[in-house]
Structure formats: C-alpha cells, structure tokens
Design an enzyme around this catalytic site. Structure first.
Site, PDB file in Angstrom:
ATOM      1  N   HIS A 225      37.647 -40.659 -20.906  1.00 11.90           N
ATOM      2  CA  HIS A 225      36.287 -40.108 -21.007  1.00 11.90           C
ATOM      3  C   HIS A 225      36.135 -39.021 -22.068  1.00 11.90           C
ATOM      4  O   HIS A 225      35.032 -38.520 -22.271  1.00 11.90           O
ATOM      5  CB  HIS A 225      35.839 -39.543 -19.655  1.00 11.90           C
ATOM      6  CG  HIS A 225      36.516 -38.244 -19.310  1.00 11.90           C
ATOM      7  ND1 HIS A 225      37.775 -38.190 -18.792  1.00 11.90           N
ATOM      8  CD2 HIS A 225      36.109 -36.953 -19.443  1.00 11.90           C
ATOM      9  CE1 HIS A 225      38.131 -36.931 -18.594  1.00 11.90           C
ATOM     10  NE2 HIS A 225      37.136 -36.156 -18.992  1.00 11.90           N
TER      11      HIS A 225
HETATM   12  C1  UD1 Z   1      32.887 -32.866 -18.265  1.00 13.08           C
HETATM   13  C2  UD1 Z   1      33.767 -31.739 -18.840  1.00 13.08           C
HETATM   14  C3  UD1 Z   1      35.175 -32.291 -19.054  1.00 13.08           C
HETATM   15  C4  UD1 Z   1      35.719 -32.932 -17.799  1.00 13.08           C
HETATM   16  C5  UD1 Z   1      34.746 -34.004 -17.344  1.00 13.08           C
HETATM   17  C6  UD1 Z   1      35.177 -34.724 -16.102  1.00 13.08           C
HETATM   18  C7  UD1 Z   1      32.573 -30.174 -20.310  1.00 13.08           C
HETATM   19  C8  UD1 Z   1      32.393 -29.734 -21.703  1.00 13.08           C
HETATM   20  N1  UD1 Z   1      33.270 -31.309 -20.136  1.00 13.08           N
HETATM   21  O1  UD1 Z   1      32.780 -33.887 -19.251  1.00 13.08           O
HETATM   22  O2  UD1 Z   1      36.016 -31.212 -19.415  1.00 13.08           O
HETATM   23  O3  UD1 Z   1      36.978 -33.490 -18.061  1.00 13.08           O
HETATM   24  O4  UD1 Z   1      33.484 -33.359 -17.086  1.00 13.08           O
HETATM   25  O5  UD1 Z   1      34.277 -35.753 -15.823  1.00 13.08           O
HETATM   26  O6  UD1 Z   1      32.099 -29.505 -19.407  1.00 13.08           O
HETATM   27  N2  UD1 Z   1      26.948 -38.290 -16.372  1.00 13.08           N
HETATM   28  C9  UD1 Z   1      26.380 -39.040 -15.367  1.00 13.08           C
HETATM   29  N3  UD1 Z   1      26.476 -38.574 -14.091  1.00 13.08           N
HETATM   30  C10 UD1 Z   1      27.108 -37.412 -13.780  1.00 13.08           C
HETATM   31  C11 UD1 Z   1      27.662 -36.660 -14.806  1.00 13.08           C
HETATM   32  C12 UD1 Z   1      27.591 -37.117 -16.112  1.00 13.08           C
HETATM   33  O7  UD1 Z   1      25.811 -40.094 -15.610  1.00 13.08           O
HETATM   34  O8  UD1 Z   1      27.163 -37.061 -12.572  1.00 13.08           O
HETATM   35  C13 UD1 Z   1      26.874 -38.803 -17.769  1.00 13.08           C
HETATM   36  C14 UD1 Z   1      25.660 -38.303 -18.503  1.00 13.08           C
HETATM   37  O9  UD1 Z   1      25.242 -39.308 -19.344  1.00 13.08           O
HETATM   38  C15 UD1 Z   1      26.212 -37.146 -19.321  1.00 13.08           C
HETATM   39  C16 UD1 Z   1      27.622 -37.628 -19.633  1.00 13.08           C
HETATM   40  O10 UD1 Z   1      28.026 -38.361 -18.473  1.00 13.08           O
HETATM   41  O11 UD1 Z   1      25.476 -36.884 -20.483  1.00 13.08           O
HETATM   42  C17 UD1 Z   1      28.585 -36.498 -19.871  1.00 13.08           C
HETATM   43  O12 UD1 Z   1      28.544 -35.561 -18.802  1.00 13.08           O
HETATM   44  P1  UD1 Z   1      28.917 -34.015 -19.085  1.00 13.08           P
HETATM   45  O13 UD1 Z   1      28.878 -33.218 -17.827  1.00 13.08           O
HETATM   46  O14 UD1 Z   1      28.132 -33.500 -20.238  1.00 13.08           O
HETATM   47  O15 UD1 Z   1      30.406 -34.108 -19.615  1.00 13.08           O
HETATM   48  P2  UD1 Z   1      31.651 -34.999 -19.157  1.00 13.08           P
HETATM   49  O16 UD1 Z   1      31.942 -35.986 -20.208  1.00 13.08           O
HETATM   50  O17 UD1 Z   1      31.533 -35.484 -17.756  1.00 13.08           O
END
Ligand code: UD1
Length: 383
Positions: A225
């Site tokens: 991811h």
């Molecule tokens: C975040 C953390 C990362 C961690 C990861 C675990 C930061 C900078 N990154 O990354 O260190 O390893 O979490 O998962 O804080 N989304 C959903 N549902 C959710 C959450 C996210 O659909 O419940 C999708 C959304 O499209 C979102 C994307 O995932 O834009 C990324 O989510 P985000 O929280 O920005 O970062 P992660 O890649 O999850």
C-alpha cells in the site's frame, strides 16, 4: 524546553502522590490501533489514572477501523473527529482543526501519539502549541527517506514531543544523533509485540488458512500500500507481475488496501491478478492467523516486518530502506527492490533458506510483551 518533571509539577498532577494523571491517546489509522490497545489496557489498572481515547477518523472503513476495535478489545473512542480521506494538507489541517476543541474540553496532562501517520504529527503539533505535553510511542525510527510521508511525520513529531518512547535501541541512537537530549528519550520496547503476544492464541483459533483452503501447504501472504509502490504504474506493474509468477508455484493471498485497489483499477491491471487470491483488507486476528502459517510474506508494511520477525516467518519487504533495521539484523526480514526479476530471485533465496531451517523467531531487546507497562510507568510514576 524545561525538564519534564518541572513541567508536570507545573500542571499540578503526578501519579507519585496519588493525584490524577490524565492521558489522552490519539489513534487515527490502522497501524495505530494495535499500538494504543496495550497501553490503554496497562493504564486501566493504574491507580489515579484517567484515560481518554480520541479517534481522528483518518481511517473509517469497517475493515480499516471498526474491526480492529473489536479484535483488539479497544474501548469505543470518547471522541471521533471524522476527518476521513484527502490530500495530506487537507487531512492534516482537518485533524488539527478538529483536535483543538477536543483538547480544550479534556485538558489532559499528556497527549500520547503513536507511530508515524498524519494523525500523529497533526495532534502532536496542536498539543505542544497549547502547552500540553506530548509522548510519542514508537519514537526514533528512521528510514532516512524523506520521500516517505511517514518519515516526515516521524522527524517532526520527535522534534516537538516532550517524551520519546523508543521501540529499539537504534531509535535512541537516531534521536541522540539528531541532537535530542537523552533526558527526553526512554527505551521501552515494542508495543506492537505486546499485542501480538497477547492475541496470538486467539488469532490461531481463527484458522484462516483452513477457511481459505490453503492449510497444510505452502502459501504466500501479500500486502502492498505504500504510495511509492502503488501510486505509480511501473513499480505496481512489476510487483503484480511478481505475484503472478509466484502464484504459479503456490497460492498467493493478497489482502488489498483501498488505496491499492483504486490504483489497480485506474491503471487497468486486473489481468495481472487473475491467478492471485484477492482478499478485502483483513482484521487484526485474521492477519496474524494468516501470517503465522505462511511460507513467506511479501509486503511494504512497517508492522508486518515486525510481526513476521516475532513469528519467525520469512518476510520480503518491497522497499529500498526500512526504519526497522532490527527486523533484518535480528529477524526474518529482507529488503527487495520493486522489480519483478529481483523479487523472483529473492523468493528463490527465501525458499532455499527456509528449506535449510534458517528462519527462527527473533526477539530484539524489549520485544517481550511488557512495553506498555513500561510506558505507563514512565508517564505516571517516573516523571
Ligand atoms: C496511512 C498511513 C500509513 C499507514 C497506512 C496503513 C499516513 C501518511 N499514512 O496510509 O503510514 O501505513 O495508513 O493503512 O498517514 N481509504 C479508504 N478507506 C479508509 C481509509 C483510506 O477507502 O478507511 C482510501 C482513500 O481513498 C484514501 C486512501 O485510502 O485516500 C489513503 O488513505 P490515507 O489515510 O490517506 O493513507 P494510507 O495509504 O491508508
């Protein structure tokens, strides 16, 4: 910055004298939940301690959040900021705006932040500017790669937090090298391992390999991811190609993060996944159950590098660096470039080493299931 003991006395609270210490724990994203759970549990038994749990809502899908609360026996959050997804600036700003009134309402002695996600740095910044002490759990880890958002979050949080609670000795050394006084650094060990040891038997009862029809044979477990692997088409194509290759030798179970699922669809790479078993993001117990009996793990997660080390399962980490070097020097982890041929070679090497019985569970210092007790001790009694 004044010495810690002075600042706590200025707040007028100290566990030593039987007075109340109020901790406000911040969680936001998936990897925070298993770090906060043992600290909350250890604090529950402590006399004169009040605890508040704040969820920023950075992760909000059932599979990314609620499942972890039930798997980890986390209490329902006292506050949920409901910030959701967005660009880094949007998300960080929303967390800061939402967190400030929560701090005003609860007025804790300590804000305890975990790991390296956007919620960690955002809440640490709000708290220190309001004169509230911040303790950072999992301080001092460094990949030395500032292209990783997590590295920026770690560096900034450690610069401003009052108390830096480190999971491994390299963390202490990194902080000292950055000029942070030793009086702010406390080696406590790894809280993720507290959770793993506490829940390993319950995880095994899930028998995930059996329910997925791969029990008793070889299989690989995969998670990917990191933006550097999944947001660009080339590394993602290489990695998915390596999964396709591997799936000709053994079942490949791939728990797909929402970010990755979106990218695979956007880049039209579904055909590379035809032989791979795609799973929704898994809960904590399901993940540990599958890790425990896997032949090998391919990941770019921070936590999985640590969990495979403790479980003695070979782990290939698709990154050029790691902020968790003890998983290589004392554990089962190896770094591999996000390149189809390189991953293929690394898999061959892993299978050969495994056949030779070279992988054993690794237990770096302080990865003993008691890190959370040491954190509560540090916050409520020592300072
Ligand atoms: C975040 C953390 C990362 C961690 C990861 C675990 C930061 C900078 N990154 O990354 O260190 O390893 O979490 O998962 O804080 N989304 C959903 N549902 C959710 C959450 C996210 O659909 O419940 C999708 C959304 O499209 C979102 C994307 O995932 O834009 C990324 O989510 P985000 O929280 O920005 O970062 P992660 O890649 O999850």
């Amino acid at each position: 910055m004044p010495p810690l003991a002075t600042t706590i006395q200025a707040h007028g609270t100290s566990g030593k004298d039987g007075l109340l210490v109020k901790l406000l724990h911040v969680v936001g994203a998936r990897p925070n939940f298993m770090k906060a759970a043992p600290v909350l549990r250890a604090g529950r038994g402590a006399r004169g301690l009040e605890q508040v749990l704040v969820h920023t809502g950075q992760h909000y899908d059932r599979a990314m959040s609620d499942t972890f609360f039930s798997d980890l026996d986390l209490p329902e959050a006292d506050e949920n900021l409901g910030v959701g997804s967005g660009s880094h600036a949007e998300q960080t700003a929303r967390i800061m705006l939402g967190f400030e009134p929560v701090l005003d309402r609860h007025r804790p002695d300590w804000v305890v932040v975990y790991g390296d996600v956007n919620s960690t740095v955002a809440c640490a910044l709000v708290a220190v500017k309001k004169g509230i002490q911040v303790a950072h759990v999992e301080a001092g880890l460094r990949s030395r790669d500032r292209a990783m958002p997590e590295e920026v979050n770690r560096l900034l949080t450690d610069q401003i937090a009052h108390l830096l609670l480190t999971p491994s000795r390299d963390g202490d050394a990194n902080l000292v090298a950055e000029g942070i006084p030793a009086s702010r650094i406390r080696f406590v060990g790894n809280v993720m391992v507290d959770t793993l040891l506490h829940l390993r038997d319950r995880a095994r009862e899930r028998q995930m390999a059996r329910s997925l029809g791969v029990a008793g044979g070889d299989y690989a477990f995969v998670t990917l991811h990191r933006p550097s692997n999944v947001d660009e088409s080339q590394p993602l194509r290489e990695l998915l190609g390596s999964l396709d290759d591997l799936s000709r030798r053994m079942p490949v179970l791939f728990a797909v993060h929402p970010r990755t699922r979106k990218r695979i669809a956007e880049f039209g790479m579904e055909s590379l996944m035809e032989r791979v078993r795609l799973l929704e993001p898994l809960g904590y117990l399901e993940t540990i159950s599958l890790l425990d009996t896997a032949t090998l793990v391919l990941t770019d997660s921070g936590g999985l590098q640590e969990e495979t080390t403790v479980l003695g399962v070979p782990c290939l980490t698709a990154r050029p660096n790691t902020e968790r070097p003890v998983t290589i020097t004392e554990g089962t982890n190896r770094l591999v470039p996000s390149d189809r041929v390189a991953v293929g070679r690394a898999i061959e090497a892993v299978l050969a080493s495994r056949a030779a019985g070279e992988f054993r569970p690794g237990r770096p210092e302080g990865w003993d299931g008691k890190a959370a007790e040491r954190i509560i001790q540090a916050l409520c009694h020592d300072l």
